[in-house]
Design an enzyme around this catalytic site. Structure first.
Site, short mmCIF file in Angstrom:
data_model
loop_
_atom_site.label_atom_id
_atom_site.label_comp_id
_atom_site.label_asym_id
_atom_site.label_seq_id
_atom_site.Cartn_x
_atom_site.Cartn_y
_atom_site.Cartn_z
NE ARG A 173 -0.16 -6.74 11.55
CZ ARG A 173 0.98 -7.05 12.14
NH1 ARG A 173 1.11 -6.95 13.45
NH2 ARG A 173 2.01 -7.47 11.44
CE LYS A 217 -2.28 -0.93 3.78
NZ LYS A 217 -1.63 -2.22 4.12
NE ARG A 253 8.00 -1.74 10.42
CZ ARG A 253 7.21 -1.36 9.43
NH1 ARG A 253 5.96 -1.79 9.39
NH2 ARG A 253 7.66 -0.55 8.49
NE ARG A 279 -5.21 -0.14 9.28
CZ ARG A 279 -4.07 -0.33 9.91
NH1 ARG A 279 -4.07 -0.85 11.12
NH2 ARG A 279 -2.94 0.00 9.34
NE ARG A 334 6.51 -5.20 7.51
CZ ARG A 334 5.32 -4.63 7.66
NH1 ARG A 334 4.78 -3.99 6.66
NH2 ARG A 334 4.67 -4.74 8.80
#
Length: 214
Positions: A167, A14, A156, A89, A123
């Site tokens: 999630r 995104k 993270r 969301r 990531r």
């Protein structure tokens, strides 16, 4: 003036696709996740609330998100329009948004769950300057060190297998149904997010009736 929303699971691209679109169309990119991360890194009161939610793999509460988005859009620095990434969301957030703004298009980046996990778990974030890396497509020159400042690259705290699974569950249950709401107004274009960055950008522009990338 153009106003777009981009929706997709974590890791679907995104932010990358939004920035490419914003650059060529002189749009303001509003990354809700970026705003939250700034608050977390600067240890604000809002950041503490966000950190608790993200660490548990939960979505940040509607009231908190709506307040942040409202405050950002009220700055009115988007003369040619905006593209908003990371909002809405939930159905309630979508209804709030539709009541306040005329949307030109909703871009849905579609990515299978197994690819979401692969991308997210690769990531890394520089502990010093905050530079983002992805070990699949954007590896640092020196293993574990930032190319910009030499800081240590870390995972993270919300990029764990457990948090990603949670999630995704919340995304499928709460976020995906808002596409139905937008689709009733013929706003939604769905784009396969698995190909390379340039291919995805060309496809979404074609579906939105926009000029090809420069």
């Amino acid at each position: 003036m153009r106003k777009y929303v981009i929706i997709g699971a974590q890791g679907s691209g995104k932010g990358t696709q939004s920035l490419l679109l914003a650059r060529d169309l002189d749009l303001v990119h509003i990354g809700v996740g970026d705003i939250f991360r700034w608050h977390v890194q600067n240890h604000t009161k809002l950041g503490a609330q966000v950190r608790r939610a993200m660490g548990a793999g939960e979505l940040v509460g509607d009231d908190l998100v709506e307040g942040v988005v409202r405050d950002r859009l009220e700055q009115h620095d988007w003369n040619y329009g905006f593209i908003i990434d990371g909002f809405p969301r939930s159905r309630r957030q979508a209804e709030f948004f539709l009541e306040s703004y005329d949307i030109d298009g909703v871009i849905h980046l579609d990515l299978p769950d197994d690819e979401v996990r692969r991308r997210v778990l690769a990531r890394r974030l520089c502990s010093e300057c905050g530079m983002d890396y992805n070990l699949i497509a954007d590896r640092p020159t020196q293993e574990g060190r930032c190319d910009v400042c030499g800081g240590e690259l870390v995972t993270r705290e919300d990029d764990t297998e457990e948090a990603v699974t949670e999630r995704l569950r919340l995304y499928r249950r709460k976020t995906a149904p808002i596409l139905e709401l937008f689709a009733r107004k013929e706003y939604v274009v769905t784009v396969d997010a698995r190909p390379g960055i340039d291919a995805v950008q060309r496809t979404l522009r074609h579906k939105l009736g926009l000029p090809a990338p420069r």
